[in-house]
Design a protein around this motif. Structure first.
Motif: not given
Length: 214
Positions: A171-178
Motif C-alpha cells: 500500500r505504501e509503495i503504491a502511494r509513493a509511486l502513484v
C-alpha cells in the motif's frame, strides 16, 4: 474502532512469557490475542485452526522449534506473518529463521511499545530487517540466487525493490509511486520470479547487497 483488531497467536514454551505478552497486548486497542501454544507443532495446529494475522514465535522450544514450525506453515500455504520474539541473538538462529520465512526478528527485552509497533509493522506487510540482522544475513548469504539477474529488472521494478528493502508495504509503495496496489503486487511477483527469490525478505536482502537502498 473502524478497523478490525490484529489477531495474534502466542507461541512460546514458557507460560510466564506468554502470560506477560498477553497481559501487555490485551491493553492495546488494535491487537487481540486469539490463542496460545507451548511448542512449534501446537503453534502450527493453532495457526491453521485460528488463522491469526500475526504469530509471535520463539525459536528454541522443545520438540518442534520455531524454525521448523515456520517451514511447516509455509509448506501448508498459511499466509500468516511470523514475528520471531526470542532471547537468542546468534547468527545461527537469526539467519535460518529469516530464511524460513519470518517477517521480522526481535528480542525478548524489546520495549513493550516497540513490540506493539513491530506487530503492526509486520501486519502491514513490512519486513523488519534491523541493521545487525541484515548484516548477519549479508555476511552468511553467499548463494548465487539472483546473481547477475538485476539487469533483467525494469526501472520501475528496481524502484519497487528499493522500497521493499526500506520496509514499505504494498500500500505504501503504491502511494509513493502513484500506482494501484494490484500493479505493485504484479511488480513484486515479477521481481521474485526474475531474481529467483522466495519472498520479500530475500528481495530486501538482495536490494541491500546490490545497493538499491538509500
Amino acid at each position: 474502532m473502524a478497523d478490525k483488531p490484529i489477531r495474534v497467536l502466542l507461541v512460546d514454551d514458557h507460560q510466564v512469557v506468554r502470560r506477560g505478552l498477553r497481559t501487555f497486548l490485551e491493553v492495546q486497542d488494535d491487537i487481540e490475542v486469539v490463542g496460545e501454544a507451548s511448542d512449534g507443532a501446537e503453534g502450527v495446529a493453532r495457526a491453521e485452526e485460528l488463522r491469526p494475522d500475526v504469530v509471535l514465535m520463539d525459536v528454541k522450544m522443545p520438540g518442534t522449534d520455531g524454525i521448523e514450525a515456520l517451514k511447516r506453515l509455509r509448506e501448508l500455504g498459511n499466509p500468516v506473518r511470523v514475528l520471531i520474539v526470542t532471547s537468542f541473538t546468534e547468527q545461527r538462529t537469526v539467519v535460518p529463521a529469516l530464511r524460513a520465512g519470518a517477517s521480522g526478528y526481535v528480542y525478548k527485552d524489546i520495549d513493550p511499545d516497540a513490540l506493539a509497533g513491530a506487530i503492526r509493522s509486520v501486519h502491514a506487510g513490512h519486513v523488519l530487517l534491523q541493521p545487525e540482522v541484515a548484516e548477519a544475513l549479508l555476511s552468511q548469504d553467499d548463494s548465487p540466487s539472483g546473481t547477475g539477474r538485476g539487469t533483467t529488472l525494469t526501472e520501475r521494478e528496481r524502484e519497487v525493490l528499493g522500497l521493499i528493502a526500506d520496509g514499505r508495504s504494498n500500500r505504501e509503495i503504491a502511494r509513493a509511486l502513484v500506482l494501484s496496489e494490484k500493479t505493485v503486487k504484479t511488480h513484486v511477483s515479477n521481481i521474485l520470479m526474475k531474481l529467483d527469490l522466495a519472498d520479500r525478505t530475500q528481495a530486501a536482502l538482495w536490494a541491500v547487497r546490490h545497493g538499491l537502498t538509500d
